[in-house]
Design a protein around this motif. Structure first.
Motif, PDB file in Angstrom:
ATOM      1  N   ILE A 151       0.835  -1.208   0.000  1.00 63.29           N
ATOM      2  CA  ILE A 151       0.000   0.000   0.000  1.00 63.29           C
ATOM      3  C   ILE A 151       0.868   1.256   0.000  1.00 63.29           C
ATOM      4  N   THR A 152       1.947   1.225   0.769  1.00 60.97           N
ATOM      5  CA  THR A 152       2.868   2.370   0.802  1.00 60.97           C
ATOM      6  C   THR A 152       3.465   2.610  -0.576  1.00 60.97           C
ATOM      7  N   GLU A 153       3.838   1.529  -1.258  1.00 59.93           N
ATOM      8  CA  GLU A 153       4.450   1.649  -2.581  1.00 59.93           C
ATOM      9  C   GLU A 153       3.459   2.191  -3.608  1.00 59.93           C
ATOM     10  N   VAL A 154       2.229   1.699  -3.584  1.00 60.10           N
ATOM     11  CA  VAL A 154       1.221   2.180  -4.538  1.00 60.10           C
ATOM     12  C   VAL A 154       0.896   3.655  -4.285  1.00 60.10           C
ATOM     13  N   THR A 155       0.896   4.042  -3.018  1.00 58.85           N
ATOM     14  CA  THR A 155       0.676   5.453  -2.685  1.00 58.85           C
ATOM     15  C   THR A 155       1.798   6.317  -3.260  1.00 58.85           C
ATOM     16  N   LYS A 156       3.034   5.854  -3.148  1.00 60.30           N
ATOM     17  CA  LYS A 156       4.175   6.579  -3.716  1.00 60.30           C
ATOM     18  C   LYS A 156       4.060   6.663  -5.233  1.00 60.30           C
ATOM     19  N   ILE A 157       3.636   5.565  -5.851  1.00 56.60           N
ATOM     20  CA  ILE A 157       3.484   5.546  -7.313  1.00 56.60           C
ATOM     21  C   ILE A 157       2.476   6.605  -7.764  1.00 56.60           C
ATOM     22  N   ASN A 158       1.376   6.728  -7.035  1.00 54.96           N
ATOM     23  CA  ASN A 158       0.363   7.735  -7.368  1.00 54.96           C
ATOM     24  C   ASN A 158       0.903   9.153  -7.214  1.00 54.96           C
ATOM     25  N   ILE A 159       1.628   9.389  -6.140  1.00 51.31           N
ATOM     26  CA  ILE A 159       2.191  10.728  -5.915  1.00 51.31           C
ATOM     27  C   ILE A 159       3.212  11.069  -6.991  1.00 51.31           C
ATOM     28  N   ASN A 160       4.098  10.122  -7.298  1.00 48.06           N
ATOM     29  CA  ASN A 160       5.107  10.364  -8.334  1.00 48.06           C
ATOM     30  C   ASN A 160       4.457  10.547  -9.700  1.00 48.06           C
ATOM     31  N   ALA A 161       3.362   9.814  -9.953  1.00 43.51           N
ATOM     32  CA  ALA A 161       2.650   9.960 -11.227  1.00 43.51           C
ATOM     33  C   ALA A 161       2.094  11.372 -11.370  1.00 43.51           C
ATOM     34  N   GLY A 162       1.562  11.908 -10.269  1.00 41.83           N
ATOM     35  CA  GLY A 162       1.026  13.260 -10.293  1.00 41.83           C
ATOM     36  C   GLY A 162       2.090  14.296 -10.600  1.00 41.83           C
ATOM     37  N   PHE A 163       3.251  14.156  -9.957  1.00 41.31           N
ATOM     38  CA  PHE A 163       4.322  15.135 -10.184  1.00 41.31           C
ATOM     39  C   PHE A 163       4.992  14.941 -11.546  1.00 41.31           C
ATOM     40  N   ASN A 164       5.027  13.694 -12.021  1.00 41.85           N
ATOM     41  CA  ASN A 164       5.537  13.481 -13.381  1.00 41.85           C
ATOM     42  C   ASN A 164       4.658  14.216 -14.392  1.00 41.85           C
ATOM     43  N   ARG A 165       3.352  14.168 -14.161  1.00 38.60           N
ATOM     44  CA  ARG A 165       2.430  14.881 -15.064  1.00 38.60           C
ATOM     45  C   ARG A 165       2.642  16.383 -14.960  1.00 38.60           C
ATOM     46  N   LEU A 166       2.860  16.871 -13.765  1.00 38.87           N
ATOM     47  CA  LEU A 166       3.108  18.303 -13.590  1.00 38.87           C
ATOM     48  C   LEU A 166       4.395  18.729 -14.290  1.00 38.87           C
ATOM     49  N   ASN A 167       5.316  17.790 -14.441  1.00 46.15           N
ATOM     50  CA  ASN A 167       6.568  18.074 -15.139  1.00 46.15           C
ATOM     51  C   ASN A 167       6.444  17.890 -16.648  1.00 46.15           C
ATOM     52  N   GLY A 168       5.218  17.618 -17.112  1.00 46.02           N
ATOM     53  CA  GLY A 168       4.984  17.520 -18.546  1.00 46.02           C
ATOM     54  C   GLY A 168       5.011  16.112 -19.101  1.00 46.02           C
TER      55      GLY A 168
END
Length: 295
Positions: free
Chosen positions: A83-100
């Protein structure tokens, strides 16, 4: 200071300085929170993993009458680490999108224990009713596995990046996010430029320089502190409409964290402003005493 040649320009610069100080403070606050490491730490500090597990247990328990699949078939595979890993994946996905980059919150969430648990349940059930495994069986099996991944990804998306992506919000925020460091630099540079300009204008009366800086610092500090106190005193963000505990806690913790940081910077601005005014008072007092002694 009474000379219009210095007073009017100093007054104008002081007013502009109030806004650049607030802008710089806001930009620094945004930079300090607008990174995946900060949000990941926030989820860890607030025990979000446990809240997600509780919500998933509740969700699958409520779905039992509809699907006939016991909640533990899913939840036994939802370990703390997963669960911790999937939560990190979601957060990183959001910031990757913010980075274009493309938004992708599914790569890396594969769970062999989850798939094995579902497959075992389906297999045991099929054998218990002598059901021949046909195409429909395998389609239902795969659909159930896909649904489980979709659910866990959604529940672990505690900052709702996926929803913001679907609404086109991340695309709009991306234009601001990629320039956030530049905005911070520009506001700080503008503030420094106004400092220097105010010093040059009042170079023959250094006490006036401290006065105008003191006024700007005090006003900007007060303007920053007042809304923060209001938001904290009224528990403003507690009215957040999504009440799933992991999302509610993550969102309110982030918002109050931002408010606390901005409040701290506002207090710092106020203290600096007061110090500048005290220095102005000391210098003025000494100058007046010296002039009185010379008469």
């Amino acid at each position: 200071m009474k000379s219009l040649k210095t007073y009017i320009p100093s007054l104008i610069l002081s007013i502009v300085l109030v806004f650049t100080l607030i802008g710089a403070s806001g930009a620094l606050t945004a930079v300090s929170f607008a990174n995946p490491e900060k949000l990941i730490k926030l989820t860890s500090d607030n025990n979000i993993t446990s809240k997600i597990q509780t919500e998933l247990e509740s969700y699958y328990s409520s779905k039992y009458n509809e699907t006939g699949i016991p909640a533990e078939i899913y939840t036994t595979a939802f370990t703390d680490d997963y669960i911790t890993e999937v939560t990190k994946i979601n957060i990183n996905a959001g910031f990757n999108r913010l980075n274009g980059e493309e938004f992708d919150n599914t790569t890396g969430i594969e769970n062999s224990d989850l798939e094995s648990s579902i497959e075992t349940f389906f297999n045991d059930y099929a054998e218990s009713i002598d059901y021949v495994k046909d195409d429909q069986y395998y389609e239902k099996l795969q659909s159930t596995i896909d649904s489980a991944y979709s659910v866990v990804a959604d529940y672990c998306d505690v900052f709702k990046f996926s929803a913001m992506e679907n609404e086109g919000i991340l695309a709009k925020l991306s234009k601001l996010y990629v320039n956030l460091d530049l905005i911070c630099i520009l506001t700080l540079a503008a503030t420094l430029f106004l400092f220097i300009l105010t010093l040059i204008i009042n170079i023959k009366g250094i006490s006036a320089f401290f006065y105008w800086l003191g006024v700007s610092g005090t006003v900007s500090g007060i303007l920053s502190i007042i809304p923060c106190i209001y938001l904290k005193a009224t528990n403003y963000f507690d009215a957040f409409t999504i009440k799933q505990s992991q999302i509610f806690t993550s969102f309110t913790s982030l918002m109050y964290g931002v408010v606390n940081r901005f409040l701290t910077e506002g207090v710092l601005l106020l203290l600096i402003g007061i110090v500048m005014l005290v220095l102005f008072g000391i210098i003025t007092k000494k100058r007046n005493k010296k002039e009185a002694d010379s008469e």
